[in-house]
Design a protein around this motif. Structure first.
Motif, short mmCIF file in Angstrom:
data_model
loop_
_atom_site.label_atom_id
_atom_site.label_comp_id
_atom_site.label_asym_id
_atom_site.label_seq_id
_atom_site.Cartn_x
_atom_site.Cartn_y
_atom_site.Cartn_z
N ILE A 192 -62.56 -9.38 -9.04
CA ILE A 192 -62.96 -9.42 -7.64
C ILE A 192 -61.91 -10.21 -6.88
O ILE A 192 -61.51 -11.30 -7.30
CB ILE A 192 -64.34 -10.10 -7.49
N LYS A 193 -61.44 -9.64 -5.74
CA LYS A 193 -60.40 -10.29 -4.96
C LYS A 193 -60.88 -10.42 -3.51
O LYS A 193 -61.38 -9.45 -2.94
CB LYS A 193 -59.10 -9.48 -5.02
N PRO A 194 -60.72 -11.59 -2.91
CA PRO A 194 -61.14 -11.75 -1.52
C PRO A 194 -60.24 -10.95 -0.59
O PRO A 194 -59.02 -10.91 -0.77
CB PRO A 194 -61.00 -13.25 -1.28
N ALA A 195 -60.85 -10.31 0.40
CA ALA A 195 -60.09 -9.57 1.42
C ALA A 195 -60.87 -9.61 2.72
O ALA A 195 -61.35 -8.59 3.22
CB ALA A 195 -59.85 -8.13 0.96
N PRO A 196 -61.05 -10.81 3.30
CA PRO A 196 -61.91 -10.97 4.47
C PRO A 196 -61.31 -10.34 5.72
O PRO A 196 -60.13 -10.02 5.77
CB PRO A 196 -62.01 -12.48 4.62
N GLY A 197 -62.18 -10.18 6.72
CA GLY A 197 -61.75 -9.64 8.00
C GLY A 197 -62.73 -8.61 8.52
O GLY A 197 -63.21 -8.70 9.65
N HIS A 198 -63.03 -7.61 7.69
CA HIS A 198 -64.04 -6.63 8.11
C HIS A 198 -65.38 -7.34 8.31
O HIS A 198 -66.09 -7.10 9.29
CB HIS A 198 -64.14 -5.53 7.06
N THR A 199 -65.73 -8.19 7.36
CA THR A 199 -66.82 -9.14 7.49
C THR A 199 -66.28 -10.49 7.01
O THR A 199 -65.19 -10.55 6.43
CB THR A 199 -68.05 -8.73 6.63
N PRO A 200 -67.03 -11.58 7.22
CA PRO A 200 -66.49 -12.90 6.84
C PRO A 200 -66.10 -13.03 5.38
O PRO A 200 -65.13 -13.72 5.05
CB PRO A 200 -67.63 -13.86 7.20
N GLY A 201 -66.85 -12.37 4.49
CA GLY A 201 -66.57 -12.52 3.06
C GLY A 201 -66.33 -11.20 2.37
O GLY A 201 -66.72 -11.03 1.20
N HIS A 202 -65.68 -10.28 3.05
CA HIS A 202 -65.36 -8.99 2.43
C HIS A 202 -64.49 -9.20 1.19
O HIS A 202 -63.66 -10.10 1.14
CB HIS A 202 -64.64 -8.09 3.45
N GLN A 203 -64.71 -8.35 0.17
CA GLN A 203 -63.94 -8.45 -1.07
C GLN A 203 -63.65 -7.05 -1.61
O GLN A 203 -64.29 -6.07 -1.21
CB GLN A 203 -64.70 -9.29 -2.11
N VAL A 204 -62.65 -6.97 -2.48
CA VAL A 204 -62.29 -5.70 -3.12
C VAL A 204 -62.36 -5.89 -4.63
O VAL A 204 -62.47 -7.02 -5.12
CB VAL A 204 -60.89 -5.23 -2.68
N LEU A 205 -62.29 -4.77 -5.38
CA LEU A 205 -62.41 -4.84 -6.83
C LEU A 205 -61.24 -4.12 -7.48
O LEU A 205 -60.95 -2.97 -7.18
CB LEU A 205 -63.72 -4.20 -7.29
N ALA A 206 -60.56 -4.83 -8.39
CA ALA A 206 -59.47 -4.24 -9.17
C ALA A 206 -59.99 -3.96 -10.58
O ALA A 206 -60.47 -4.87 -11.26
CB ALA A 206 -58.28 -5.19 -9.22
N VAL A 207 -59.91 -2.68 -11.00
CA VAL A 207 -60.42 -2.25 -12.30
C VAL A 207 -59.27 -1.63 -13.09
O VAL A 207 -58.61 -0.70 -12.61
CB VAL A 207 -61.56 -1.21 -12.13
N ARG A 208 -59.05 -2.13 -14.30
CA ARG A 208 -58.00 -1.58 -15.14
C ARG A 208 -58.61 -0.57 -16.10
O ARG A 208 -59.25 -0.94 -17.09
CB ARG A 208 -57.27 -2.69 -15.91
N LEU A 209 -58.40 0.71 -15.80
CA LEU A 209 -58.95 1.79 -16.62
C LEU A 209 -58.03 2.05 -17.81
O LEU A 209 -56.81 1.88 -17.71
CB LEU A 209 -59.10 3.05 -15.78
N PRO A 210 -58.60 2.48 -18.96
CA PRO A 210 -57.78 2.61 -20.17
C PRO A 210 -56.69 3.68 -20.07
O PRO A 210 -55.65 3.56 -20.71
CB PRO A 210 -58.81 2.95 -21.25
N THR A 211 -56.90 4.72 -19.28
CA THR A 211 -55.91 5.81 -19.16
C THR A 211 -55.22 5.79 -17.81
O THR A 211 -53.99 5.84 -17.74
CB THR A 211 -56.59 7.17 -19.38
N ARG A 212 -55.97 5.70 -16.74
CA ARG A 212 -55.40 5.78 -15.39
C ARG A 212 -54.68 4.51 -14.98
O ARG A 212 -53.89 4.51 -14.05
CB ARG A 212 -56.50 6.11 -14.38
N GLY A 213 -55.00 3.41 -15.61
CA GLY A 213 -54.38 2.14 -15.24
C GLY A 213 -55.17 1.43 -14.15
O GLY A 213 -56.38 1.62 -14.01
N LEU A 214 -54.48 0.64 -13.34
CA LEU A 214 -55.15 -0.24 -12.39
C LEU A 214 -55.53 0.52 -11.11
O LEU A 214 -54.69 1.19 -10.50
CB LEU A 214 -54.23 -1.41 -12.04
N VAL A 215 -56.80 0.38 -10.74
CA VAL A 215 -57.32 1.00 -9.52
C VAL A 215 -57.94 -0.08 -8.66
O VAL A 215 -58.71 -0.92 -9.16
CB VAL A 215 -58.39 2.08 -9.86
N LEU A 216 -57.61 -0.08 -7.38
CA LEU A 216 -58.21 -1.02 -6.43
C LEU A 216 -59.25 -0.29 -5.61
O LEU A 216 -58.94 0.71 -4.94
CB LEU A 216 -57.13 -1.60 -5.51
N LEU A 217 -60.49 -0.75 -5.67
CA LEU A 217 -61.59 -0.16 -4.89
C LEU A 217 -61.66 -0.89 -3.56
O LEU A 217 -61.86 -2.10 -3.50
CB LEU A 217 -62.91 -0.28 -5.66
#
Length: 281
Positions: A192-217
């Motif tokens: 979980i990575k903080p990415a505020p602005g849209h709301t005060p505590g907005h956050q994004v999620l980085a998921v490392r998939l076994p085949t596709r690699g790193l995806v940021l939601l």
């Protein structure tokens, strides 16, 4: 003492001589669940000054991560009650209508899990198309930025106009309140990575998939790939300048880590991504 130091030296030399290989990601797969749609008559609300009067359908997604040590759900989509509304739920201005074709509970059932079986739950932020079913996950450990928690449930919550009613079912739930990043499973595969602005505590999620690699939601860091490319911020964001800074920070993260970004509301991008009960690896 000398004997202890000698053993320590042997361990150190051994470590230097045979460096440990990077551990494979512990994420096994991820399900992308359709959790609604928003039909708008004017896309310019999300792209100010551009696309005025252009109709568009924004997708709404939830993401279910299967990790070796349990399940995690990211975002919860439109409230399930909308599924019983064939004409959808139209906003007071009459400019957008929300639809839900299948409840989140039914989508989870097709995968073979119930809300009670999800150990970890987090939302990018608290707007209704992301927190609509938050109350289903009172048995989960819930991860929120402190700023978002305060904006929804704090003493001054009313001034932020966020849907606190969506959180009534979470009284007594275990919240983990964050002030920055969180390594959910302790192995770097779900961050979980903080990415505020849209709301005060907005956050994004980085998921490392076994085949596709790193995806940021993305959550609502941006709403469309169009916005991502141009760093366009909607005027209704909580803090426009902080929103732009968060986009810049996440662009740097994506470039540095050779990651892909999956933008929740970008219907065209998600058309190419398999949907639950199929999964991505």
């Amino acid at each position: 003492m000398k004997k202890i130091l000698a053993i320590a030296a042997i361990v150190l030399v051994s470590s230097c001589a045979t460096p440990e290989k990077p551990k494979p990601p512990s994420v096994e797969r991820m399900y992308v669940i359709p959790c609604g749609e928003i039909h708008t008559t004017d896309l310019s609300r999300w792209t100010p000054g551009e696309n005025i009067g252009k109709p568009y359908v924004l997708s709404v997604h939830c993401y279910l991560v299967k990790h070796a040590r349990g399940w995690m759900l990211w975002d919860s989509g439109h409230p399930e009650r909308i599924a019983a509304m064939p004409n959808g739920l139209t906003n007071p201005q009459g400019t957008s209508t929300s639809f839900l074709r299948k409840t989140l509970t039914d989508s989870l059932r097709e995968i073979g899990i119930t809300p009670a079986g999800i150990e970890h739950f987090a939302m990018s932020h608290s707007h209704g198309d992301h927190s609509g079913n938050a109350g289903l996950f009172a048995a989960s450990t819930i991860y929120m930025q402190q700023a978002e928690y305060d904006a929804v449930l704090g003493p001054d919550a009313a001034k932020f106009n966020l849907p606190s009613a969506n959180f009534e079912g979470l009284k007594g739930a275990r919240f983990v309140l964050l002030n920055g990043e969180r390594d959910v499973f302790g192995d770097g595969s779900v961050m979980i990575k903080p990415a505020p602005g849209h709301t005060p505590g907005h956050q994004v999620l980085a998921v490392r998939l076994p085949t596709r690699g790193l995806v940021l939601l993305s959550g609502d860091l941006v709403h469309l790939h169009y916005n991502w490319e141009r760093s366009i911020v909607p005027n209704f964001n909580y803090d426009l300048e902080r929103s732009r800074r968060s986009i810049s920070e996440m662009k740097e993260f994506v470039a540095k880590n050779d990651a892909a970004i999956w933008i929740n509301h970008d219907r065209e991008q998600h058309a190419a991504i398999p949907k639950a009960p199929a999964y991505v690896e």
